[in-house]
Write an enzyme that holds these catalytic residues in place. Sequence first.
Site, PDB file in Angstrom:
ATOM      1  N   GLY A 102      -9.269 -18.411 -13.965  1.00 22.45           N
ATOM      2  CA  GLY A 102     -10.177 -16.841 -14.611  1.00 22.45           C
ATOM      3  C   GLY A 102      -9.024 -16.438 -15.266  1.00 22.45           C
TER       4      GLY A 102
ATOM      5  N   SER B 280      27.378 -33.488 -33.451  1.00 22.26           N
ATOM      6  CA  SER B 280      26.921 -33.973 -32.497  1.00 22.26           C
ATOM      7  C   SER B 280      27.106 -32.412 -30.948  1.00 22.26           C
ATOM      8  CB  SER B 280      26.985 -34.977 -32.076  1.00 22.26           C
ATOM      9  OG  SER B 280      28.635 -35.274 -31.442  1.00 22.26           O
TER      10      SER B 280
ATOM     11  N   SER C 236      -7.654 -12.927  -6.883  1.00 21.53           N
ATOM     12  CA  SER C 236      -7.828 -12.768  -5.547  1.00 21.53           C
ATOM     13  C   SER C 236      -8.353 -11.521  -5.136  1.00 21.53           C
ATOM     14  CB  SER C 236      -5.933 -11.686  -6.160  1.00 21.53           C
ATOM     15  OG  SER C 236      -4.990 -12.385  -6.821  1.00 21.53           O
TER      16      SER C 236
ATOM     17  N   GLY D 192      -4.219 -15.796 -14.218  1.00 20.84           N
ATOM     18  CA  GLY D 192      -4.710 -15.605 -15.624  1.00 20.84           C
ATOM     19  C   GLY D 192      -3.845 -15.486 -17.057  1.00 20.84           C
TER      20      GLY D 192
ATOM     21  N   SER E 189      36.279 -35.382 -39.695  1.00 19.64           N
ATOM     22  CA  SER E 189      36.192 -35.619 -40.779  1.00 19.64           C
ATOM     23  C   SER E 189      37.629 -36.551 -41.142  1.00 19.64           C
ATOM     24  CB  SER E 189      35.698 -35.316 -42.105  1.00 19.64           C
ATOM     25  OG  SER E 189      34.131 -35.293 -41.703  1.00 19.64           O
TER      26      SER E 189
END
Lengths: 633, 304
Positions: free
Chosen positions: A31, A541, A38, A113, A474
């Site tokens: 709820g 990466s 509780s 809740g 590269s």
Amino acid sequence: MPADDGSIDSDIEAYLAAHERKTLLRFITCGSVDDGKSTLIGRFLYESKLVFEDQLAALEADSKTLGTQGGELDFALLVDGLQAEREQGITIDVAYRFFSTPRRTFIVADTPGHEQYTRNMVTGASTAQLAVVLVDARKGVLTQTRRHTYLVALLGIRHLVLAVNKLDLVGYSREVFEEIESQYRRFAAEVGVDDVVCIPLSALRGDNITAPSPNTPWYEGPTLIEHLETVPVDDERQAKPFRMPVQWVNRPDPEFRGFSGLIVSGVIHPGDPVRILPSGRTSVVSRIVTFDGDLPEASAGQSVTLTLAEEIDVSRGDVIAAADSAPALADQFEAHVIWMADTEMLPGRPYLMKIGTLTVGLVIGPPKYRINVDTLEHAAAKTLTLNEIGVCNVSVDRPIPFDPYRVNRDMGGFIVIDRLSNETVGAGLLHFALRRAHNIHWQAIEVNKAAHARLKGQEPTVVWFTGLSGAGKSTIANIVERKLHEMGRHTYLLDGDNVRHGLNRDLGFTDADRVENIRRVAEVAALMVDAGLIVLVSFISPFRTERAMARERVAEGEFLEVYVDTPLAVAEARDHKGLYAKARRGELPNFTGIDSPYEPPESPELRLDTTRLSPEEAADRVIAALQERGRLG
Amino acid sequence: MRTPTQTLTHLDRLESESIHIIREATAESERPVMLYSVGKDSGVMVHLARKAFYPARPPFPLLHVDTTWKFRAMYEFRDRMAAEAGMELKVWQNPECVRLGINPFDHGSQVHTDLWKTEGLKQALEHYGFDAAFGGARRDEEKSRAKERVFSIRSPQHRWDPKAQRPELWSLYNVRRRPGETIRVFPLSNWTELDVWLYIQREGIPIVPLYLAAPRPVVERNGMLIMVDDDRMRLLPGEQPEWRSVRFRTLGCYPLTAAVPSTASTLPEVIAEMLRTTTSERQGRIIDHDQSASMEKKKQEGYF
């Protein structure tokens, strides 16, 4: 109410025998915040006389200092366990509570809740047979009420109780109760639950908890406890076909070979024919072995050890099933995925799936849609974040036996585990297979990898350069390729920038897109290795998991991870393309090293320190590494 | 479809769930161990382990983290039980405590428990390289236990982080861990004290005689009855042990565990008494009284 004292005293043996025969009901309370969950559970414990004198003394003291009931007994304090939440007056986790009545024993999952703790509610619901949904009579059906009802229905709970709480605060009004009831029944029908019982109550005052309340003479239904004691929970699992995931192969000596597990559905007897999945072999059960002697029968919910008539290979993770209605095998499914981690789900990232006793590699596709749990509307989504639920295609790395979740919770429910952190990051419900495993036929290829490689006189290899933007990947990869070419080797260079102009031009730089970017490149590299090439891959990466996946795409020894190690300050100082400057100005979001993480390799085959090596020297190191490993023929 | 001829009771279900948990943890660990404290919950746990692997013996040893301050009756019982189960019993006594002679009289209950039990347990796990340890804790014992998972991951420093617990769905337990991390497994999580007693009765599981009432020498301190187990018990001036019919609801170190007045000398009588009782089980444990959230604090530091 553990007992009526009289019966304990007069005939304890009979009392104990009766207590032993009680059945068990597991339910969940849910709820919105402050609806009184509780308090309700504290009330159960109190009414069941399970609150001891010393606890009651502590409760009285705590109610005065921490209570929210103006010094009156605050039952919620009995159940709010952890210190932090006691101080904040909220429940932040799932708590399990136990009580019993003369008819049944109960395990209650008390779930929070708060929106951010939906994952705990799903956890509590996964083992529950019934849900008690609380609403505050003053507030009626709220967004959270709908959300929780949807979630418990999704998790397969078929019995709902709507507890209209705090009725004392609306003068025990019948109109208020009936308005809420009709509203709620409409919604429950929408999510496919018909067994709904609505009860007016006050957890604080004790109305309609154990005894019919004089304050609601117009209410003729059961009290809450009465309903929980009598709701039929005849185990539907027992009426389904036999399934037992094998947990453990029991081999005390060469004579005995048993298969231990928890029966998740159906009934089994010695002499019953069974099929072992995924192998498909069939046999007959010869014995049901337990510590207390062999059994003539065993059913869902029992942990047993089976022996089979034939000596066949069965291992942990296999499923023993009824031979005439065995589960299907598949490796691609449509599934609901519930995300439970702070880090978002990354479509394409390799995760692990644990289903039954089997753990397999898992990849989740991009969500087809995300479900707005408040409106049940479908929304477009690229990923799932904490507490989001979506429908996705998922694939696993081998065919697994399964039943759809709505047919069998234990054969269709799975958890998602992160490969690096080992955390449970999500849960899922399998709906149906996208294709049956026996329909998969790999194209048989006669000219294979070995043939391609032989012709080229080299060992096909992926050389994977990883490092920050501007690290020199590269530059070095280009020199390596030039040198290999001069040596007469067959190579190809896949460069991040170039691939992003073509194959991956639909991808951006979010974490999810980075994962997909690397997945595609890894696949292309694997195809090129198949073609016999030495493939040089130059990509930032940034994530370990994706680099590990790229490594797994090729055979042992075919992958050489080269960490181009350049400190961020050095790379930023070089800044050939002016990217760091832009990123620092906030013009390039998700830039690795600035506002997106880089996870350096933990044990690369080669580490190149570009602050000490020239590009030529670095390239020579790579060539040497390839030669040492016999990759150049 | 055939239907089964009998319904499973709540005890059948609890037993079956515990066996599933024990098998799952064992299948996914390198070096599991079962903590054996000699108490009734330990006894139930060992019984379940024997059931889980029958006809084989449980493929792990028992570990008793000893304080040297247990009741004499517990030591005798411990050695007999391990032999009967056919399981290896490892006993660990914190060497530092042995050297310093740590005891509850001179060092107080807090230090005694911290060093012998909490530190001792960590040492033992590291010494033997155990990566999974079964414990007999139940969720109904205490409020912070109610929220602990069945499988609880501990850092290499053995700490428990209540905010970083893995969700446990269905009966799927994620047992994966990083090197150095260990896992505590609680197969009795969903049992109550009453379930434990009913199961002991149903299965005929032996228990230490101290759980049953008998005339024993005791002194009264701070409203608690402390048994004078042997001559190591230091009497305060004016204290004179008197013989009273008492029993123990929980067994720890003898000067730290209080007895309750009782005439329940059989199991059914004990259960009947329990059903009528008005104080909670851990009341007899002196260490819990310091502050109401003290168990949570101890657990974060590595206590079971």
